[in-house]
Scaffold this motif. Structure first.
Motif, PDB file in Angstrom:
ATOM      1  N   MET A   1       0.833  -1.209   0.000  1.00  0.00           N
ATOM      2  CA  MET A   1       0.000   0.000   0.000  1.00  0.00           C
ATOM      3  C   MET A   1       0.864   1.255   0.000  1.00  0.00           C
ATOM      4  SD  MET A   1      -3.614  -0.683   1.689  1.00  0.00           S
ATOM      5  CE  MET A   1      -3.793   1.022   1.793  1.00  0.00           C
ATOM      6  N   ASN A   2       2.181   1.104  -0.088  1.00  0.00           N
ATOM      7  CA  ASN A   2       3.107   2.232  -0.011  1.00  0.00           C
ATOM      8  C   ASN A   2       2.951   2.987   1.296  1.00  0.00           C
ATOM      9  OD1 ASN A   2       4.261   1.811  -2.568  1.00  0.00           O
ATOM     10  ND2 ASN A   2       2.616   2.931  -3.557  1.00  0.00           N
ATOM     11  N   CYS A   3       2.551   2.318   2.352  1.00  0.00           N
ATOM     12  CA  CYS A   3       2.385   2.994   3.628  1.00  0.00           C
ATOM     13  C   CYS A   3       3.729   3.540   4.096  1.00  0.00           C
ATOM     14  CB  CYS A   3       1.791   2.059   4.681  1.00  0.00           C
ATOM     15  SG  CYS A   3       0.011   1.840   4.452  1.00  0.00           S
ATOM     16  N   GLY A   4       3.651   4.707   4.719  1.00  0.00           N
ATOM     17  CA  GLY A   4       4.865   5.379   5.164  1.00  0.00           C
ATOM     18  C   GLY A   4       5.404   6.321   4.111  1.00  0.00           C
ATOM     19  N   THR A   5       4.625   6.577   3.064  1.00  0.00           N
ATOM     20  CA  THR A   5       5.045   7.489   1.994  1.00  0.00           C
ATOM     21  C   THR A   5       3.929   8.493   1.714  1.00  0.00           C
ATOM     22  OG1 THR A   5       4.117   6.167   0.201  1.00  0.00           O
ATOM     23  CG2 THR A   5       6.381   5.644   0.883  1.00  0.00           C
ATOM     24  N   ASN A   6       4.278   9.556   1.024  1.00  0.00           N
ATOM     25  CA  ASN A   6       3.273  10.530   0.614  1.00  0.00           C
ATOM     26  C   ASN A   6       2.287   9.892  -0.363  1.00  0.00           C
ATOM     27  OD1 ASN A   6       2.240  13.199   0.823  1.00  0.00           O
ATOM     28  ND2 ASN A   6       3.110  13.669  -1.165  1.00  0.00           N
ATOM     29  N   ALA A   7       2.791   9.024  -1.234  1.00  0.00           N
ATOM     30  CA  ALA A   7       1.922   8.322  -2.176  1.00  0.00           C
ATOM     31  C   ALA A   7       0.934   7.433  -1.420  1.00  0.00           C
ATOM     32  CB  ALA A   7       2.745   7.481  -3.148  1.00  0.00           C
ATOM     33  N   GLY A   8       1.396   6.808  -0.342  1.00  0.00           N
ATOM     34  CA  GLY A   8       0.514   5.986   0.477  1.00  0.00           C
ATOM     35  C   GLY A   8      -0.593   6.811   1.110  1.00  0.00           C
ATOM     36  N   TYR A   9      -0.251   8.025   1.521  1.00  0.00           N
ATOM     37  CA  TYR A   9      -1.264   8.922   2.088  1.00  0.00           C
ATOM     38  C   TYR A   9      -2.383   9.152   1.085  1.00  0.00           C
ATOM     39  CZ  TYR A   9      -3.489  13.140   3.841  1.00  0.00           C
ATOM     40  OH  TYR A   9      -4.412  14.050   4.274  1.00  0.00           O
ATOM     41  N   TYR A  10      -2.008   9.458  -0.161  1.00  0.00           N
ATOM     42  CA  TYR A  10      -3.026   9.724  -1.173  1.00  0.00           C
ATOM     43  C   TYR A  10      -3.790   8.457  -1.572  1.00  0.00           C
ATOM     44  CZ  TYR A  10      -1.634  14.532  -1.439  1.00  0.00           C
ATOM     45  OH  TYR A  10      -1.399  15.840  -1.114  1.00  0.00           O
ATOM     46  N   ARG A  11      -3.158   7.323  -1.426  1.00  0.00           N
ATOM     47  CA  ARG A  11      -3.872   6.078  -1.690  1.00  0.00           C
ATOM     48  C   ARG A  11      -5.001   5.888  -0.672  1.00  0.00           C
ATOM     49  NH1 ARG A  11      -1.315   0.644  -3.743  1.00  0.00           N
ATOM     50  NH2 ARG A  11      -3.244  -0.467  -4.114  1.00  0.00           N
ATOM     51  N   HIS A  12      -4.688   6.149   0.606  1.00  0.00           N
ATOM     52  CA  HIS A  12      -5.738   6.108   1.634  1.00  0.00           C
ATOM     53  C   HIS A  12      -6.845   7.102   1.267  1.00  0.00           C
ATOM     54  CE1 HIS A  12      -3.792   3.568   4.646  1.00  0.00           C
ATOM     55  NE2 HIS A  12      -2.676   4.293   4.545  1.00  0.00           N
ATOM     56  N   TYR A  13      -6.458   8.290   0.879  1.00  0.00           N
ATOM     57  CA  TYR A  13      -7.417   9.347   0.549  1.00  0.00           C
ATOM     58  C   TYR A  13      -8.348   8.917  -0.584  1.00  0.00           C
ATOM     59  CZ  TYR A  13      -9.121  13.950  -0.873  1.00  0.00           C
ATOM     60  OH  TYR A  13      -9.913  15.005  -1.210  1.00  0.00           O
ATOM     61  N   ARG A  14      -7.768   8.352  -1.646  1.00  0.00           N
ATOM     62  CA  ARG A  14      -8.587   7.903  -2.782  1.00  0.00           C
ATOM     63  C   ARG A  14      -9.568   6.809  -2.385  1.00  0.00           C
ATOM     64  NH1 ARG A  14      -3.588   8.154  -5.207  1.00  0.00           N
ATOM     65  NH2 ARG A  14      -3.388   5.893  -5.185  1.00  0.00           N
TER      66      ARG A  14
ATOM     67  N   GLU B   1       5.648  15.574   6.528  1.00  0.00           N
ATOM     68  CA  GLU B   1       7.053  15.890   6.221  1.00  0.00           C
ATOM     69  C   GLU B   1       7.181  16.403   4.794  1.00  0.00           C
ATOM     70  OE1 GLU B   1      10.864  16.779   6.265  1.00  0.00           O
ATOM     71  OE2 GLU B   1       9.649  16.322   8.010  1.00  0.00           O
ATOM     72  N   SER B   2       6.435  15.818   3.877  1.00  0.00           N
ATOM     73  CA  SER B   2       6.447  16.280   2.483  1.00  0.00           C
ATOM     74  C   SER B   2       5.954  17.723   2.395  1.00  0.00           C
ATOM     75  CB  SER B   2       5.574  15.355   1.631  1.00  0.00           C
ATOM     76  OG  SER B   2       5.514  15.812   0.313  1.00  0.00           O
ATOM     77  N   ALA B   3       4.902  18.048   3.133  1.00  0.00           N
ATOM     78  CA  ALA B   3       4.370  19.417   3.139  1.00  0.00           C
ATOM     79  C   ALA B   3       5.377  20.387   3.741  1.00  0.00           C
ATOM     80  CB  ALA B   3       3.058  19.463   3.909  1.00  0.00           C
ATOM     81  N   ARG B   4       6.038  19.979   4.826  1.00  0.00           N
ATOM     82  CA  ARG B   4       7.066  20.842   5.428  1.00  0.00           C
ATOM     83  C   ARG B   4       8.204  21.092   4.449  1.00  0.00           C
ATOM     84  NH1 ARG B   4       5.589  18.049  10.173  1.00  0.00           N
ATOM     85  NH2 ARG B   4       7.062  16.378   9.776  1.00  0.00           N
ATOM     86  N   GLN B   5       8.606  20.067   3.731  1.00  0.00           N
ATOM     87  CA  GLN B   5       9.688  20.207   2.747  1.00  0.00           C
ATOM     88  C   GLN B   5       9.279  21.176   1.636  1.00  0.00           C
ATOM     89  OE1 GLN B   5      12.754  19.008   2.954  1.00  0.00           O
ATOM     90  NE2 GLN B   5      13.327  19.969   1.036  1.00  0.00           N
ATOM     91  N   ARG B   6       8.050  21.062   1.153  1.00  0.00           N
ATOM     92  CA  ARG B   6       7.591  21.977   0.099  1.00  0.00           C
ATOM     93  C   ARG B   6       7.596  23.420   0.589  1.00  0.00           C
ATOM     94  NH1 ARG B   6       3.934  17.936  -0.616  1.00  0.00           N
ATOM     95  NH2 ARG B   6       2.249  19.112   0.364  1.00  0.00           N
ATOM     96  N   ARG B   7       7.183  23.629   1.828  1.00  0.00           N
ATOM     97  CA  ARG B   7       7.180  24.994   2.376  1.00  0.00           C
ATOM     98  C   ARG B   7       8.599  25.523   2.506  1.00  0.00           C
ATOM     99  NH1 ARG B   7       2.967  22.832   5.464  1.00  0.00           N
ATOM    100  NH2 ARG B   7       4.335  22.440   7.216  1.00  0.00           N
ATOM    101  N   ARG B   8       9.530  24.684   2.924  1.00  0.00           N
ATOM    102  CA  ARG B   8      10.925  25.115   3.058  1.00  0.00           C
ATOM    103  C   ARG B   8      11.499  25.499   1.698  1.00  0.00           C
ATOM    104  NH1 ARG B   8      11.374  20.938   7.064  1.00  0.00           N
ATOM    105  NH2 ARG B   8      11.951  19.462   5.476  1.00  0.00           N
ATOM    106  N   GLU B   9      11.133  24.770   0.674  1.00  0.00           N
ATOM    107  CA  GLU B   9      11.669  25.033  -0.656  1.00  0.00           C
ATOM    108  C   GLU B   9      11.124  26.323  -1.256  1.00  0.00           C
ATOM    109  OE1 GLU B   9      10.744  21.533  -2.841  1.00  0.00           O
ATOM    110  OE2 GLU B   9      12.248  20.338  -1.809  1.00  0.00           O
ATOM    111  N   GLN B  10       9.990  26.807  -0.775  1.00  0.00           N
ATOM    112  CA  GLN B  10       9.388  28.009  -1.317  1.00  0.00           C
ATOM    113  C   GLN B  10       9.937  29.267  -0.658  1.00  0.00           C
ATOM    114  OE1 GLN B  10       5.212  27.435  -0.846  1.00  0.00           O
ATOM    115  NE2 GLN B  10       5.090  25.899  -2.438  1.00  0.00           N
ATOM    116  N   GLN B  11      10.713  29.156   0.366  1.00  0.00           N
ATOM    117  CA  GLN B  11      11.232  30.303   1.077  1.00  0.00           C
ATOM    118  C   GLN B  11      12.703  30.492   0.783  1.00  0.00           C
ATOM    119  OE1 GLN B  11      10.370  29.718   5.176  1.00  0.00           O
ATOM    120  NE2 GLN B  11       8.177  29.788   4.883  1.00  0.00           N
TER     121      GLN B  11
END
Length: 90
Positions: A8-21, A36-46
């Motif tokens: 199920m790719n659990c423990g990954t961002n892709a796994g999160y969206y699989r649960h969501y779907r 953690e993926s969201a935090r990384q994206r925010r860090r990259e935008q600053q």
């Protein structure tokens, strides 16, 4: 609690969206990975830039670009930066 399941790719961002779907509540590992993926994206935008250098670039750019910067940061912030820049230049 069981360990993340590989299929199920659990423990990954892709796994999160699989649960969501699947309209499931995401497991702890997937929520952690998604956060953690969201935090990384925010860090990259600053970007961190020295105020003096930023003001010098702002003053040297086109009036159209200055208007864009003022819209993004606010006129008050820009005015303070320019005042500080002018005091340092004396």
């Amino acid at each position: 609690m069981k360990s993340p399941t590989a299929h199920m790719n659990c423990g990954t961002n892709a796994g999160y969206y699989r649960h969501y779907r699947r309209h499931e509540r995401a497991c702890e590992w997937c929520r952690d990975a998604h956060n953690e993926s969201a935090r990384q994206r925010r860090r990259e935008q600053q970007v961190s830039v020295d105020a003096h250098l930023f003001t010098a670039v702002y003053l040297d750019t086109t009036p159209a670009r200055q208007v864009e910067v003022e819209a993004a940061l606010g006129r008050t912030v820009i005015d303070r930066l320019v005042e500080r820049f002018d005091r340092a230049a004396r």
